[in-house]
Design a protein around this motif. Structure first.
Motif, mmCIF file in Angstrom:
data_model
loop_
_atom_site.group_PDB
_atom_site.id
_atom_site.type_symbol
_atom_site.label_atom_id
_atom_site.label_comp_id
_atom_site.label_asym_id
_atom_site.label_seq_id
_atom_site.Cartn_x
_atom_site.Cartn_y
_atom_site.Cartn_z
ATOM 1 N N THR A 74 0.839 -1.199 0.000
ATOM 2 C CA THR A 74 0.000 0.000 0.000
ATOM 3 C C THR A 74 0.877 1.253 0.000
ATOM 4 O OG1 THR A 74 -0.073 0.125 2.399
ATOM 5 C CG2 THR A 74 -1.794 -1.198 1.315
ATOM 6 N N LYS A 75 0.265 2.361 -0.347
ATOM 7 C CA LYS A 75 0.965 3.640 -0.329
ATOM 8 C C LYS A 75 1.427 3.974 1.094
ATOM 9 C CE LYS A 75 0.266 8.319 -2.109
ATOM 10 N NZ LYS A 75 -0.693 9.210 -2.755
ATOM 11 N N SER A 76 0.610 3.628 2.082
ATOM 12 C CA SER A 76 1.010 3.902 3.467
ATOM 13 C C SER A 76 2.221 3.065 3.871
ATOM 14 C CB SER A 76 -0.157 3.686 4.438
ATOM 15 O OG SER A 76 -0.576 2.347 4.409
ATOM 16 N N THR A 77 2.353 1.858 3.316
ATOM 17 C CA THR A 77 3.540 1.050 3.576
ATOM 18 C C THR A 77 4.768 1.727 2.995
ATOM 19 O OG1 THR A 77 2.281 -1.011 3.659
ATOM 20 C CG2 THR A 77 4.640 -1.201 3.200
ATOM 21 N N ARG B 4 5.856 4.309 5.355
ATOM 22 C CA ARG B 4 6.463 3.775 6.577
ATOM 23 C C ARG B 4 7.962 3.559 6.375
ATOM 24 N NH1 ARG B 4 1.588 1.137 7.642
ATOM 25 N NH2 ARG B 4 2.089 -0.708 6.423
#
Length: 192
Positions: free
Chosen positions: A40-43, A46
């Protein structure tokens, strides 16, 4: 899309380098990199604050290993012998993935002024870390700076030969780094 799969950071780097090579750095988005890596983009966020930081992934580790190797060199080691110890230690961070992506990374950097700038800043940072480690050993600043610059140049030359060479697995990265440093040492002696 699977979450928390192992190797997400490495997959992100590989995906980014491939996309930078295929369509250019400027045309590549974080979303595309995340999708190609299967995260995901959030990964992505991170692991990296932005796509520019993909190029310097592992720089902190590399700087730490260089400085540890220099600090742990024998007390009677010359500045270049201490740099050699740092290069040997740093070579442990460069595995098969580093060798595999090197040609694609080189092409991506060559095609982007922004990536060339990031690469140059990485070199400056590595030289500064080595200089500080040598000064901490009592090496005078001008000597430490020169030895560090030779160390960075040896790293670049050794990395290029290691990654572009005949790919013989028996020759480890440290071999290429130390050979490059020896060649530079000999060349600098001829400057007389």
């Amino acid at each position: 899309m699977a979450r928390w799969e192992p190797g997400a950071r490495e997959r992100l780097v590989m995906a980014a380098v491939d996309l930078f090579t295929e369509q250019g750095y400027d045309a590549t988005t974080v979303t595309q990199i995340a999708e190609r890596a299967g995260v995901t983009k959030s990964t992505f966020f991170r692991h990296f604050p932005d796509k520019r930081e993909l190029l310097v992934a592992g720089q902190e580790t590399l700087s730490r290993l260089l400085t540890e190797g220099i600090a742990e060199a024998p007390a009677d080691a010359s500045p270049l012998e201490a740099v050699a110890a740092g290069l040997e230690r740093a070579s442990t961070a460069m595995g098969p993935m580093s060798r595999e992506i090197a040609p694609r990374l080189k092409a991506a950097v060559a095609a982007s002024a922004e990536l060339q700038e990031r690469d140059a800043l990485k070199s400056v940072s590595l030289a500064a870390a080595m200089t500080a480690a040598l000064v901490a050993r009592g090496v005078p600043d001008p000597t430490a700076a020169l030895a560090s610059e030779l160390g960075v140049l040896a790293f670049k030359r050794g990395y290029a030969e290691w990654s572009e060479g005949d790919r013989a697995p028996e020759a480890g990265f440290a071999t290429f780094l130390l050979k490059a440093l020896d060649e530079l040492r000999a060349a600098s002696a001829s400057l007389g």
